[in-house]
Design a protein around this motif. Structure first.
Motif, PDB file in Angstrom:
ATOM      1  N   GLY A 294       0.813  -1.209   0.000  1.00  0.00           N
ATOM      2  CA  GLY A 294       0.000   0.000   0.000  1.00  0.00           C
ATOM      3  C   GLY A 294       0.847   1.260   0.000  1.00  0.00           C
ATOM      4  O   GLY A 294       2.040   1.256  -0.298  1.00  0.00           O
TER       5      GLY A 294
ATOM      6  N   TRP B  23      -8.783   3.052  -0.855  1.00  0.00           N
ATOM      7  CA  TRP B  23      -8.429   1.669  -0.524  1.00  0.00           C
ATOM      8  C   TRP B  23      -9.231   0.614  -1.290  1.00  0.00           C
ATOM      9  O   TRP B  23      -8.650  -0.417  -1.700  1.00  0.00           O
ATOM     10  CB  TRP B  23      -8.554   1.452   0.975  1.00  0.00           C
ATOM     11  CG  TRP B  23      -7.739   0.281   1.472  1.00  0.00           C
ATOM     12  CD1 TRP B  23      -8.202  -0.910   1.946  1.00  0.00           C
ATOM     13  CD2 TRP B  23      -6.314   0.206   1.533  1.00  0.00           C
ATOM     14  NE1 TRP B  23      -7.152  -1.722   2.305  1.00  0.00           N
ATOM     15  CE2 TRP B  23      -5.975  -1.051   2.058  1.00  0.00           C
ATOM     16  CE3 TRP B  23      -5.290   1.090   1.188  1.00  0.00           C
ATOM     17  CZ2 TRP B  23      -4.653  -1.454   2.256  1.00  0.00           C
ATOM     18  CZ3 TRP B  23      -3.980   0.687   1.389  1.00  0.00           C
ATOM     19  CH2 TRP B  23      -3.682  -0.569   1.918  1.00  0.00           C
TER      20      TRP B  23
ATOM     21  N   SER C  57      -0.812  -2.915   4.476  1.00  0.00           N
ATOM     22  CA  SER C  57      -1.270  -1.604   4.925  1.00  0.00           C
ATOM     23  C   SER C  57      -0.377  -0.502   4.377  1.00  0.00           C
ATOM     24  O   SER C  57       0.742  -0.757   3.926  1.00  0.00           O
ATOM     25  CB  SER C  57      -1.232  -1.553   6.453  1.00  0.00           C
ATOM     26  OG  SER C  57       0.112  -1.461   6.908  1.00  0.00           O
TER      27      SER C  57
ATOM     28  N   ALA D 243     -10.624   1.178   8.524  1.00  0.00           N
ATOM     29  CA  ALA D 243     -10.765   0.015   7.640  1.00  0.00           C
ATOM     30  C   ALA D 243     -11.662  -1.048   8.274  1.00  0.00           C
ATOM     31  O   ALA D 243     -12.511  -1.645   7.615  1.00  0.00           O
ATOM     32  CB  ALA D 243      -9.391  -0.572   7.319  1.00  0.00           C
TER      33      ALA D 243
ATOM     34  N   TYR E 147     -13.116  -3.107   5.326  1.00  0.00           N
ATOM     35  CA  TYR E 147     -12.061  -3.186   4.321  1.00  0.00           C
ATOM     36  C   TYR E 147     -11.026  -4.235   4.717  1.00  0.00           C
ATOM     37  O   TYR E 147     -10.795  -4.476   5.898  1.00  0.00           O
ATOM     38  CB  TYR E 147     -11.367  -1.839   4.150  1.00  0.00           C
ATOM     39  CG  TYR E 147     -12.215  -0.769   3.482  1.00  0.00           C
ATOM     40  CD1 TYR E 147     -13.437  -1.073   2.883  1.00  0.00           C
ATOM     41  CD2 TYR E 147     -11.786   0.554   3.447  1.00  0.00           C
ATOM     42  CE1 TYR E 147     -14.208  -0.094   2.278  1.00  0.00           C
ATOM     43  CE2 TYR E 147     -12.534   1.550   2.834  1.00  0.00           C
ATOM     44  CZ  TYR E 147     -13.747   1.217   2.259  1.00  0.00           C
ATOM     45  OH  TYR E 147     -14.507   2.189   1.653  1.00  0.00           O
TER      46      TYR E 147
ATOM     47  N   VAL F 234      -7.277  -5.630   5.069  1.00  0.00           N
ATOM     48  CA  VAL F 234      -5.852  -5.342   5.205  1.00  0.00           C
ATOM     49  C   VAL F 234      -5.209  -6.648   5.667  1.00  0.00           C
ATOM     50  O   VAL F 234      -5.460  -7.099   6.781  1.00  0.00           O
ATOM     51  CB  VAL F 234      -5.572  -4.219   6.231  1.00  0.00           C
ATOM     52  CG1 VAL F 234      -4.071  -3.965   6.332  1.00  0.00           C
ATOM     53  CG2 VAL F 234      -6.315  -2.946   5.868  1.00  0.00           C
TER      54      VAL F 234
END
Length: 636
Positions: A463, A484, A496, A517, A522, A524
């Motif tokens: 990321g 994201w 991340s 997140a 989301y 990760v």
């Protein structure tokens, strides 16, 4: 290609094990462990529960052996036990999901991207269409994945149709119908996989994928397939698809991970004399399984399927401990206090639309001062042939930018992976023993072209780079969270954003991102960190690094990739240690990082070194190493 002959214990071995023969039991476990591992791993696609299911299956096998009436039916009996354990675990997970609203399955995976599909691709070195088949398994629903785990083993010659049908409780005819239906879903999934990685990708398919979180599922398979069937751009994606039977026939099992070496497990068992084994065996006193957060851990193995860190010890526990419910909470040693901010200040490449990292770190925000020391001399160089032994550790990597001889230096370094702070590695040749990992550097890098490039390289994606630094990607938490989903949609195992410092700080940039997140559901998959030490004494620097990593792991309970690290003091300008101090730290820190089970990978900063200036680099050209470079070559 003809299927290879099925291997398995003969009836005499099973009979002896049922009667309590220790040597026969050891042989039986050695032979059945790979089969159980492959069935469970593929059925659960490498979920963190794989270790528990393998553990329970082996425990039930050992305890049930005295009651097995027909030794010739051992394999069918074992496969049926394995499938029952898989189904029981799926039912528990389903009930758990009903009780909890937030999604934690991804957080439970402790080895990023080594779900069973990714593991199959990496371990078996699959060709393109075989790779597509492995990728397509991620899109099946649980029932079809369970059936696939058996049918795949049937195609590779490890099971017979009668064993497959018996494990499912079906007649041979009904099992054949189920297999054909599952194969049709797999063909649809293969087309979806092709369409999603096509370059350029269909614009209407992109619109369909806008709300997708990047996680393959049966629901999204149906949605994408519906689009593909009616789309003039996507039609023809099935052209040239070979039958799966031809692609899978003759493939070996996915090899057991190093930490799940049956010999080591059995050496431990036979060396300590205990077993929850058939009648006639007694358990060794005082050797109960050790637990932490519900997962077994201990001295036999750490790196296993789909991110499990405890299958090997689980197997030992199944054979050694009479019960799996007791024990202390001790685990592998983890240092406690967090490192000071002065030790975590970090560099990253200078921001640009297409960042090209420079060898000179940029100073971070003010940090607590470190005692001032005299400037260190420039690193000495060494021009010679590569050492006789260049270690290539699975974790060991390096950050790379262009310089004269970069590809030669990378190959000579012994790094097993590298990255360039970008989605491409222009001018850098990936060595045969290494791999390239792409990065989406910042907001300007979130483009269709960059994401398409990222999809073409391996299972991982890094990321944003130091979003907490004005000199780097300089992003707010809200901005990063807004972008994201596009990174998730690349379908990669996703790291991340890599903060420059303060990854262990409550309310810090990373903490707010991770909280956001989680609230949004989301994904990760692992934590990415940078660390630079201002204390040049090797033991103290290593302890500070370990403490920081431990504190971050304790906060998020996710695997860690340390993608930039070295000894550089930013407290008052930029100060480097002596060449020997840097080399000593390379040797000690790599040994420490290799011993931390939650550190999945690390990358030294960096490959290149300016011969006219102090730096932390490893090579001044394609063949000239610094002392740190020679230490790096020997590490791992």
């Amino acid at each position: 290609m003809p299927k290879k002959p099925r291997s398995g214990p003969d009836s005499g071995v099973v009979t002896a094990a049922c009667a309590g023969d220790r040597q026969a039991l050891d042989h039986l476990v050695t032979q059945c462990l790979p089969l159980v591992y492959n069935i469970v791993g593929r059925a659960l696609n490498g979920h963190a529960d794989v270790d528990d299911v393998v553990q329970e299956t082996l425990l039930r096998m050992v305890r049930g052996l005295p009651k097995l009436r027909d030794p010739a039916a051992f394999r069918s009996w074992l496969v049926a036990i394995t499938i029952r354990q898989v189904r029981d675990r799926e039912q528990i997970r389903a009930a758990d999901r009903d009780r909890r609203a937030h999604l934690e399955d991804a957080e439970a995976i402790t080895d990023p991207a080594l779900d069973f599909a990714g593991l199959t691709i990496l371990r078996l070195g699959l060709t393109e269409q075989r790779r597509e088949v492995a990728e397509a398994t991620r899109w099946l629903d649980p029932d079809d994945r369970e059936l696939l785990s058996l049918w795949w083993l049937e195609e590779t010659g490890e099971l017979e149709r009668a064993e497959l049908a018996g494990a499912l409780g079906l007649s041979d005819r009904h099992a054949s119908v189920r297999v054909q239906r599952m194969k049709k879903q797999m063909e649809v999934s293969r087309v979806v996989v092709r369409a999603l990685v096509a370059v350029p990708r269909c614009a209407e398919l992109d619109e369909t994928a806008a709300a997708w979180d990047g996680t393959p599922s049966a629901l999204w398979r149906k949605r994408f397939a519906r689009h593909i069937r009616g789309c003039a751009v996507c039609e023809g994606m099935d052209e040239g698809l070979l039958p799966m039977d031809r692609l899978l026939s003759g493939l070996p099992l996915v090899a057991l991970p190093g930490g799940l070496d049956p010999a080591r497990v059995l050496d431990f068992v036979t060396g300590h004399g205990g077993s929850a084994a058939p009648a006639g065996h007694t358990a060794a006193p005082g050797r109960s399984a050790r637990r932490r957060h519900g997962r077994l851990s201990g001295q036999v193995g750490k790196q296993v399927v789909g991110g499990s860190a405890a299958v090997a010890v689980a197997v030992v526990a199944a054979l050694v401990a009479p019960r799996l419910t007791g024990g202390s909470s001790s685990t592998a040693a983890v240092a406690s206090p967090s490192v000071s901010s002065s030790a975590t200040a970090s560099h990253a490449p200078v921001a640009s639309a297409d960042p090209s990292p420079t060898p000179s770190p940029s100073a971070p925000p003010s940090a607590s001062p470190t005692p001032k020391a005299k400037p260190s001399p420039s690193p000495s160089q060494h021009t010679a042939a590569a050492p006789a032994h260049i270690a290539t550790g699975a974790k060991k990597g390096v950050g790379v930018w262009s310089f004269g001889g970069v590809s030669q230096a990378l190959a000579a370094s012994g790094a097993s992976w590298y990255y360039t702070w970008s989605t491409q590695h222009s001018g850098v040749t990936t060595p045969s023993s290494g791999s390239f990992v792409p990065m989406i550097w910042g907001a300007s890098s979130v483009t269709d072209a960059s994401l398409a490039q990222a999809r073409s390289y391996g299972p991982y994606l890094l990321g944003f780079n130091e979003p907490d630094m004005a000199q780097q990607s300089n992003m707010t938490v809200e901005q990063a969270l807004g972008l994201w989903p596009r990174l998730m949609a690349a379908g990669k195992v996703l790291g991340s954003p890599a903060v420059a410092y303060g990854g262990d700080t409550a309310g810090g940039w990373l903490d707010r991102f991770m909280s956001g997140a989680q609230a949004k559901g989301y994904r990760v998959d692992f934590i990415t960190l940078h660390w630079y030490g201002g204390d040049f004494r090797t033991p103290q620097a290593v302890e500070q690094l370990k403490s920081y990593l431990a504190a971050v792991h304790d906060r998020y309970h996710k695997p860690i990739w340390l993608t930039e690290y070295a000894l550089i003091d930013f407290s008052q300008g930029t100060r480097f240690p002596s060449a020997q101090q840097q080399a000593d730290f390379v040797t000690a820190s790599t040994k420490a990082l290799d011993g931390l089970p939650y550190v999945q990978r690390y990358a030294w900063f960096g490959l290149g070194a300016d011969p006219a200036k102090p730096s932390s680099g490893l090579f001044t050209d394609g063949t000239t190493t610094t002392p740190a470079g020679r230490a790096f070559q020997s590490a791992g």
